[in-house]
Design a protein around this motif. Structure first.
Motif, PDB file in Angstrom:
ATOM      1  N   LYS A  73      44.537  41.011   9.357  1.00  0.00           N
ATOM      2  CA  LYS A  73      44.663  39.635   9.845  1.00  0.00           C
ATOM      3  C   LYS A  73      45.111  39.592  11.305  1.00  0.00           C
ATOM      4  O   LYS A  73      44.594  38.810  12.094  1.00  0.00           O
ATOM      5  N   ASN A  74      46.078  40.442  11.673  1.00  0.00           N
ATOM      6  CA  ASN A  74      46.566  40.415  13.059  1.00  0.00           C
ATOM      7  C   ASN A  74      45.471  40.826  14.053  1.00  0.00           C
ATOM      8  O   ASN A  74      45.417  40.312  15.164  1.00  0.00           O
ATOM      9  N   VAL A  75      44.573  41.711  13.661  1.00  0.00           N
ATOM     10  CA  VAL A  75      43.465  42.113  14.531  1.00  0.00           C
ATOM     11  C   VAL A  75      42.477  40.954  14.660  1.00  0.00           C
ATOM     12  O   VAL A  75      42.035  40.621  15.769  1.00  0.00           O
ATOM     13  N   LYS A  76      42.149  40.319  13.534  1.00  0.00           N
ATOM     14  CA  LYS A  76      41.233  39.169  13.576  1.00  0.00           C
ATOM     15  C   LYS A  76      41.825  38.038  14.414  1.00  0.00           C
ATOM     16  O   LYS A  76      41.111  37.413  15.209  1.00  0.00           O
ATOM     17  N   ASP A  77      43.124  37.790  14.257  1.00  0.00           N
ATOM     18  CA  ASP A  77      43.781  36.749  15.046  1.00  0.00           C
ATOM     19  C   ASP A  77      43.758  37.071  16.532  1.00  0.00           C
ATOM     20  O   ASP A  77      43.497  36.202  17.374  1.00  0.00           O
ATOM     21  N   GLU A  78      44.024  38.329  16.865  1.00  0.00           N
ATOM     22  CA  GLU A  78      44.042  38.738  18.271  1.00  0.00           C
ATOM     23  C   GLU A  78      42.652  38.602  18.903  1.00  0.00           C
ATOM     24  O   GLU A  78      42.516  38.143  20.038  1.00  0.00           O
ATOM     25  N   LEU A  79      41.623  38.971  18.152  1.00  0.00           N
ATOM     26  CA  LEU A  79      40.257  38.810  18.656  1.00  0.00           C
ATOM     27  C   LEU A  79      39.927  37.343  18.895  1.00  0.00           C
ATOM     28  O   LEU A  79      39.340  36.979  19.913  1.00  0.00           O
ATOM     29  N   GLN A  80      40.323  36.496  17.952  1.00  0.00           N
ATOM     30  CA  GLN A  80      40.037  35.070  18.096  1.00  0.00           C
ATOM     31  C   GLN A  80      40.751  34.484  19.312  1.00  0.00           C
ATOM     32  O   GLN A  80      40.149  33.761  20.105  1.00  0.00           O
ATOM     33  N   ILE A  81      42.012  34.811  19.475  1.00  0.00           N
ATOM     34  CA  ILE A  81      42.787  34.296  20.611  1.00  0.00           C
ATOM     35  C   ILE A  81      42.165  34.749  21.927  1.00  0.00           C
ATOM     36  O   ILE A  81      41.938  33.941  22.833  1.00  0.00           O
ATOM     37  N   LEU A  82      41.856  36.027  22.021  1.00  0.00           N
ATOM     38  CA  LEU A  82      41.313  36.572  23.254  1.00  0.00           C
ATOM     39  C   LEU A  82      39.958  35.956  23.591  1.00  0.00           C
ATOM     40  O   LEU A  82      39.714  35.560  24.735  1.00  0.00           O
ATOM     41  N   CYS A  83      39.090  35.787  22.606  1.00  0.00           N
ATOM     42  CA  CYS A  83      37.759  35.220  22.859  1.00  0.00           C
ATOM     43  C   CYS A  83      37.814  33.737  23.208  1.00  0.00           C
ATOM     44  O   CYS A  83      37.138  33.286  24.131  1.00  0.00           O
ATOM     45  N   VAL A  84      38.621  32.987  22.475  1.00  0.00           N
ATOM     46  CA  VAL A  84      38.715  31.552  22.731  1.00  0.00           C
ATOM     47  C   VAL A  84      39.367  31.294  24.089  1.00  0.00           C
ATOM     48  O   VAL A  84      38.907  30.437  24.848  1.00  0.00           O
ATOM     49  N   LEU A  85      40.413  32.048  24.427  1.00  0.00           N
ATOM     50  CA  LEU A  85      41.032  31.888  25.739  1.00  0.00           C
ATOM     51  C   LEU A  85      40.045  32.206  26.858  1.00  0.00           C
ATOM     52  O   LEU A  85      40.015  31.531  27.883  1.00  0.00           O
ATOM     53  N   TYR A  86      39.229  33.240  26.638  1.00  0.00           N
ATOM     54  CA  TYR A  86      38.214  33.585  27.632  1.00  0.00           C
ATOM     55  C   TYR A  86      37.285  32.400  27.884  1.00  0.00           C
ATOM     56  O   TYR A  86      37.056  32.011  29.023  1.00  0.00           O
ATOM     57  N   THR A  87      36.729  31.835  26.805  1.00  0.00           N
ATOM     58  CA  THR A  87      35.755  30.752  26.991  1.00  0.00           C
ATOM     59  C   THR A  87      36.411  29.468  27.483  1.00  0.00           C
ATOM     60  O   THR A  87      35.761  28.664  28.146  1.00  0.00           O
ATOM     61  N   GLU A  88      37.687  29.278  27.197  1.00  0.00           N
ATOM     62  CA  GLU A  88      38.393  28.117  27.744  1.00  0.00           C
ATOM     63  C   GLU A  88      38.618  28.279  29.246  1.00  0.00           C
ATOM     64  O   GLU A  88      38.499  27.326  30.003  1.00  0.00           O
TER      65      GLU A  88
END
Length: 111
Positions: free
Chosen positions: A29-44
């Motif tokens: 879960k922590n890896v999936k969460d980290e990927l989501q945060i990093l990708c969404v922050l990038y596109t924002e």
């Protein structure tokens, strides 16, 4: 001849959506969460669409695209942000590559 790609995740600034490939649902879960945060922050921050995928050799790659009419997309910022992520998240990306090579490609890393 096209290169075989297996998408890990995608973040889309236009649709405000994030996608994790179901094949990787068993990641911690922590890896999936980290990927989501990093990708969404990038596109924002940058805009466009960010895709993380594994190439046919199991290397994790970044691909960015934007709509032709997107004049707010920051092309220079994109390169800098990806370099920043590669430095800051090197261990995470290496672990994902090992995971993919072992579980999907069946590579014996002891050889």
């Amino acid at each position: 001849m096209s290169e075989k790609k297996e998408i890990l995740c995608v973040s889309n600034a236009y649709q405000k959506k994030y996608y994790l490939n179901d094949s990787f649902e068993n990641l911690p879960k922590n890896v999936k969460d980290e990927l989501q945060i990093l990708c969404v922050l990038y596109t924002e921050d940058i805009g466009g669409i960010l895709t993380l995928y594994f190439d046919e050799d199991g290397n994790l790659e970044f691909e960015t695209t934007c709509q032709e009419s997107d004049f707010m997309y920051d092309e220079i910022g994109s390169v800098l942000k990806i370099k920043q992520y590669c430095n800051e998240k090197r261990e995470l990306f290496e672990a994902l590559e090992y995971y993919y090579k072992i579980t999907v490609l069946g590579v014996d890393l002891n050889e």
